[in-house]
Design an enzyme around this catalytic site. Structure first.
Site, PDB file in Angstrom:
ATOM      1  N   SER A 257     -11.589  -8.948  -3.050  1.00 58.96           N
ATOM      2  CA  SER A 257     -11.515  -8.407  -1.809  1.00 58.96           C
ATOM      3  C   SER A 257     -10.373  -7.818  -1.318  1.00 58.96           C
ATOM      4  O   SER A 257      -9.145  -8.010  -2.208  1.00 58.96           O
ATOM      5  CB  SER A 257     -11.726  -9.758  -0.723  1.00 58.96           C
ATOM      6  N   LYS A 258     -10.088  -6.835  -0.754  1.00 60.45           N
ATOM      7  CA  LYS A 258      -8.920  -6.063  -0.224  1.00 60.45           C
ATOM      8  C   LYS A 258      -7.829  -6.889   0.268  1.00 60.45           C
ATOM      9  O   LYS A 258      -6.713  -6.809  -0.305  1.00 60.45           O
ATOM     10  CB  LYS A 258      -9.294  -4.863   0.886  1.00 60.45           C
ATOM     11  N   ARG A 259      -8.399  -7.945   0.772  1.00 60.11           N
ATOM     12  CA  ARG A 259      -7.377  -8.976   1.709  1.00 60.11           C
ATOM     13  C   ARG A 259      -6.612  -9.306   0.520  1.00 60.11           C
ATOM     14  O   ARG A 259      -5.260  -9.720   0.671  1.00 60.11           O
ATOM     15  CB  ARG A 259      -7.990  -9.859   2.439  1.00 60.11           C
ATOM     16  N   GLY A 261      -5.637  -7.773  -1.994  1.00 60.51           N
ATOM     17  CA  GLY A 261      -4.914  -6.879  -2.926  1.00 60.51           C
ATOM     18  C   GLY A 261      -5.593  -6.273  -4.004  1.00 60.51           C
ATOM     19  O   GLY A 261      -5.108  -5.466  -4.881  1.00 60.51           O
ATOM     20  N   ASP A 267      -8.796   3.531  -4.743  1.00 57.01           N
ATOM     21  CA  ASP A 267      -7.522   3.043  -5.420  1.00 57.01           C
ATOM     22  C   ASP A 267      -7.926   3.156  -6.945  1.00 57.01           C
ATOM     23  O   ASP A 267      -7.092   3.831  -7.627  1.00 57.01           O
ATOM     24  CB  ASP A 267      -7.369   1.633  -5.351  1.00 57.01           C
TER      25      ASP A 267
END
Ligand code: GLU
Length: 485
Positions: A257-259, A261, A267
């Site tokens: 998850s992006k949360r 990182g 990206d």
């Protein structure tokens, strides 16, 4: 709509495109395209207005386009069952109309409880660690009476009416048949007081109205599927096939998850991964092809994909594996296409007048991601400050003295070369080992180090000397001889 397969990718425009979402989009596309007449539909689910992110819909279009996941119907291209954005569907009154119909059929009821009060009760129960199930007292209000109160201006929601007893079953292509006790299911909100539908309602209405035959989505919706079946049954609609996808994991316990990182699709592209390679890799996160073939184009994936081989457990995203697949994709490209792709990356590091196509060529066999390129070839513009210790190399059987001897001989030989091409350089230098009674590596390794300042380089000394040209090669060898003397 005939009997073709119709699938939909239904993202919420909440930001970047994460890898798990893209994998769902890919599988959804593959399932549709297995049918020569199959349709892959894009629907934007923006009913949770608080989570909207400006520009997120554009990211969705852009990502699908970059990946070649071309949709047949969607907000930007239209189609027979639009609108394809849920807020637009709400504005034309679709959800209100169906909610009312459902109330009249007994599958839902009007509720006058405050949403916050019910939420507060739920939180108190959660804090106490006890199960909370909302049985709405408003169920007892006859709909005729409720509609009078609504006409008089009272604020309301529409809640699903869950049978008090019995069980509900549903079938999933991946997870099999799942049965739950109705007594564990809540009277969830279907239509909020602001008129927006919840996901729980909109997904059923839209999938039905859009003729979706196969609902493909993340496994987080698995536990709600019985509630959706109750809705289909209340309307008397045909239930679609369900394909719930196992999660893409960062490690054994955490979802990607992006949360945390973790990398998004954008990206990865920025780091020099090819969309084709990313798709190739993520297709296999939780799906096992029947053979051990590893490299697939999108068309080949359509051919090979089989829902029956989707796993029920999460798959860990392995960047090392992706990197190696990306390298294979780069090596398989024809030189011209590949050159167009890497040229900007080469130009980041090499400004001198060297032949960039030759640089690209020597890189092709060694590079795994485009972002590695500048660092690999920075020595063309500027010789790094390297340590003379590097001339000591066990494998090459060299040390400083041997290297000095080799470089002096190389210098003398190369000074006499008039036609500076790879074959000539090769033939000339290859005479040296025998003449000097040295091994090939004892000649070529010091040459390569002297002209690059690096222990590892893309390409050998001869290839690099060819690109550097005679003057620069001799200048670098002279500098090395001076340092070693
Ligand atoms: N909007 C939901 C999401 O982004 C889609 C779920 C579904 O495909 O039904 O998770």
């Amino acid at each position: 709509m005939g009997d073709e397969i119709r699938t939909r990718f239904a993202p919420s425009p909440t930001g970047y495109m994460h890898i798990g979402n893209l994998r769902t989009a890919l599988w959804t596309y593959l399932i549709a395209k297995k049918d020569p007449n199959g349709k892959f539909i894009l629907r934007i689910e923006d009913t949770d207005q608080a989570r909207q992110v400006e520009g997120a819909t554009e990211i969705i279009y852009e990502t699908l386009k970059q990946c070649g996941l071309k949709h047949d119907e969607g907000p930007d291209i239209g189609g027979p069952v639009g609108p394809y954005v849920q807020s637009d569907r709400m504005r034309v009154g679709i959800y209100l109309k169906y909610a009312r119909d459902l109330v009249h059929r007994g599958g839902a009821h009007y509720c006058f409880c405050k949403e916050e009060d019910v939420e507060a009760q739920r939180q108190i129960a959660n804090a106490r660690g006890v199960a909370f199930k909302f049985n709405d007292p408003c169920r007892l209000i006859p709909w005729e009476e409720a509609e009078k109160r609504i006409e008089a201006g009272e604020s309301f929601t529409v809640r699903q009416t869950i049978p008090a007893t019995g069980t509900t079953s549903f079938n999933d292509e991946v997870f099999g048949t799942i049965t739950v006790e109705n007594s564990t299911l809540d009277d969830n909100i279907l239509l909020k007081s602001d008129g927006f539908p919840t996901y729980n309602f909109a997904n059923v209405i839209d999938d039905h109205m859009m003729g979706i035959t196969d609902v493909v989505r993340g496994m987080e919706y698995l536990s709600s599927a019985p509630k959706y079946n109750l809705l289909y049954e209340a309307y008397g609609w045909e239930i679609p096939r369900y394909v719930h996808c196992p999660p893409v994991m960062k490690d054994e316990h955490h979802k990607l998850s992006k949360r945390n990182g973790d990398a998004s699709f954008a990206d990865l592209v920025a780091k020099g991964y090819l969309p084709e390679a990313i798709l190739n890799y993520i297709a296999m996160l939780g799906w096992a092809p029947e053979t051990d073939k590893e490299i697939y184009t999108l068309e080949e994936m359509v051919e090979a994909f089989n829902v029956k081989r989707i796993s029920t457990s999460g798959a860990i995203f392995d960047i090392v594996k992706l990197t190696s697949i990306n390298g294979i994709w780069l090596r398989n490209m024809d030189l011209d296409t590949y050159y167009e792709l890497v040229k900007p990356w080469i130009e980041k590091a090499v400004t001198g007048g060297y032949d960039k196509k030759k640089i690209a060529e020597i890189l092709q066999q060694r590079v795994n991601t485009l972002a590695e390129i500048p660092e690999m070839i920075d020595f063309f513009d500027t010789m790094p400050d390297y340590d003379l210790e590097l001339y000591k190399n066990k494998k090459m059987k060299t040390d400083e003295a041997i290297s000095l001897k080799a470089l002096k001989a190389v210098r003398e030989t190369l000074a006499g070369v008039t036609e500076w091409t790879q074959p000539v350089l090769h033939d000339t230098l290859m005479e040296l080992p025998a003449k000097m009674e040295m091994k090939n590596g004892q000649i070529l390794f010091p040459l390569r180090l002297a002209i690059t300042g690096k222990q590892f380089t893309p390409g050998g000394g001869i290839e690099i000397a060819d690109i550097l040209g005679k003057d620069e090669t001799l200048r670098r060898i002279d500098a090395a001889i001076a340092r070693l003397s």
